[in-house]
Design a protein around this motif. Structure first.
Motif, PDB file in Angstrom:
ATOM      1  N   LYS A  49       0.816  -1.219   0.000  1.00  0.00           N
ATOM      2  CA  LYS A  49       0.000   0.000   0.000  1.00  0.00           C
ATOM      3  C   LYS A  49       0.853   1.274   0.000  1.00  0.00           C
ATOM      4  CE  LYS A  49      -0.864   0.903   4.932  1.00  0.00           C
ATOM      5  NZ  LYS A  49      -1.946   1.065   5.946  1.00  0.00           N
ATOM      6  N   GLU A  50       2.167   1.145   0.201  1.00  0.00           N
ATOM      7  CA  GLU A  50       3.058   2.297   0.149  1.00  0.00           C
ATOM      8  C   GLU A  50       3.674   2.493  -1.225  1.00  0.00           C
ATOM      9  OE1 GLU A  50       3.253   4.313   2.619  1.00  0.00           O
ATOM     10  OE2 GLU A  50       2.088   3.055   4.007  1.00  0.00           O
ATOM     11  N   LEU A  85       3.997   3.282  -5.360  1.00  0.00           N
ATOM     12  CA  LEU A  85       3.547   4.427  -6.136  1.00  0.00           C
ATOM     13  C   LEU A  85       2.230   4.168  -6.851  1.00  0.00           C
ATOM     14  CD1 LEU A  85       6.924   5.663  -7.686  1.00  0.00           C
ATOM     15  CD2 LEU A  85       5.627   6.682  -5.812  1.00  0.00           C
ATOM     16  N   GLU A 130      -0.596   4.625  -4.450  1.00  0.00           N
ATOM     17  CA  GLU A 130      -0.777   6.055  -4.172  1.00  0.00           C
ATOM     18  C   GLU A 130      -1.437   6.760  -5.362  1.00  0.00           C
ATOM     19  OE1 GLU A 130      -0.308   7.588  -1.413  1.00  0.00           O
ATOM     20  OE2 GLU A 130       0.618   5.925  -0.311  1.00  0.00           O
ATOM     21  N   LYS A 147      -5.128   5.966  -5.363  1.00  0.00           N
ATOM     22  CA  LYS A 147      -5.832   6.744  -4.344  1.00  0.00           C
ATOM     23  C   LYS A 147      -6.047   8.181  -4.813  1.00  0.00           C
ATOM     24  CE  LYS A 147      -4.232   4.214  -0.246  1.00  0.00           C
ATOM     25  NZ  LYS A 147      -3.438   4.312   1.020  1.00  0.00           N
ATOM     26  N   SER A 148      -5.018   8.766  -5.418  1.00  0.00           N
ATOM     27  CA  SER A 148      -5.132  10.160  -5.864  1.00  0.00           C
ATOM     28  C   SER A 148      -6.162  10.324  -6.973  1.00  0.00           C
ATOM     29  CB  SER A 148      -3.767  10.660  -6.334  1.00  0.00           C
ATOM     30  OG  SER A 148      -3.349   9.948  -7.486  1.00  0.00           O
TER      31      SER A 148
END
Length: 303
Positions: A191-192, A194, A197, A200-201
């Motif tokens: 979940k960390e 790219l 992320e 999510k964005s």
């Protein structure tokens, strides 16, 4: 240059989609090459394949009826007619072992698959959301880890009652925390990344992120842990049957055969030796395959 040629350029999405099957094929070849380098794992895999074949068509291949007694050959030792000898009722031990393969594999595989599904779901939720849900799941896993696996299984079967179905439940319960903890660890790392992320964005839903982006990262860990847990499940199921808490004594279960043969160990040791050897080889084979899969799927391992 035409529009189609530009669309299929090296950096275009269409080109990426076109090369995706080739990348998957290349990864499979790389995995297969790594796995084949481990000779013991390959031999163990062949043994397991043979077990599955026997489990599927074994009842049609048995030289004798595994349930039919023959009082003319009670506790006869290994011979040309009975390669593994006969038991206290004159039943052919080899036939019973072949017939019992289906029951043993069905119980162990069912238990491990249930544990894998439950543990994967709990591990994904725990690792992705964290907070009170993570603490609740992990503390519950710690409670189950505090009991020895077999002792926990005995307690569950003692509450639910003996039987193959309850053995599956008991083995699945003590196997679930292992999957949950492993999948949680992988989820915390995934979940960390790219691409998560970025998802999510872009406003992707949590369910889509979990199952489309994070879950694929856990598949190799699930496969390895499943192969490793099957051996433990077979051993636990056989132990419960040996204690009279699993399959019925009349069923051709490997653990039940051990239990019935222990009374005749001094006069007919073959009744115990062959079921015990079968359990030992099967558990060893699954563990060796698990080690081979782990090394082949681990990207840190050298080619």
């Amino acid at each position: 240059m035409s529009d189609n040629s530009q669309a299929m350029g090296a950096g275009s999405p269409l080109a990426a989609e076109a090369t995706a099957p080739e990348r998957q094929k290349g990864r499979f070849k790389q995995f297969f090459r790594k796995f084949c380098k481990q000779r013991m794992a390959v031999v163990a895999a062949c043994f397991i394949i043979l077990l599955f074949i026997v489990g599927l068509i074994g009842p049609f291949l048995t030289p004798y009826n595994p349930e039919e007694p023959n009082y003319d050959v009670l506790m006869a030792g290994p011979s040309a007619k009975h390669w593994a000898g006969t038991d206290e009722y004159g039943r052919d031990i080899l036939s019973r072992l072949m017939d019992g393969t289906r029951l043993t594999l069905a119980v162990s595989l069912s238990a491990v698959l249930i544990a894998a599904v439950l543990g994967t779901i709990l591990g994904l939720l725990s690792g992705y959301y964290g907070g009170w849900l993570d603490r609740l799941i992990m503390r519950g896993s710690d409670v189950l880890f505090s009991f020895p696996d077999l002792l926990l299984a005995i307690g569950i079967v003692a509450i639910l009652g003996p039987g193959s179905t309850n053995v599956v439940i008991a083995v699945a319960v003590f196997g679930t925390p292992s999957f949950a903890r492993i999948i949680r660890s992988v989820t915390l790392s995934a979940k960390e990344t790219l691409f998560v992320e970025a998802a999510k964005s872009m406003g992707a839903k949590d369910s889509r992120i979990i199952w489309r982006h994070i879950f694929p990262e856990t598949v190799s860990s699930i496969i390895v842990n499943v192969s490793m847990r099957i051996g433990s499940a077979i051993l636990a199921a056989a132990s419960l049957s040996f204690l009279g808490m699993g399959a019925k004594a009349s069923e051709p279960d490997w653990g039940a055969m051990l239990s019935m043969g222990r009374d005749y160990l001094s006069i007919a040791p073959h009744i115990v030796y062959f079921p015990g050897l079968t359990i030992f080889l099967t558990v060893l084979a699954f563990n060796l395959v698990g080690d081979g899969l782990r090394d082949a799927l681990d990207p840190k391992m050298k080619n």
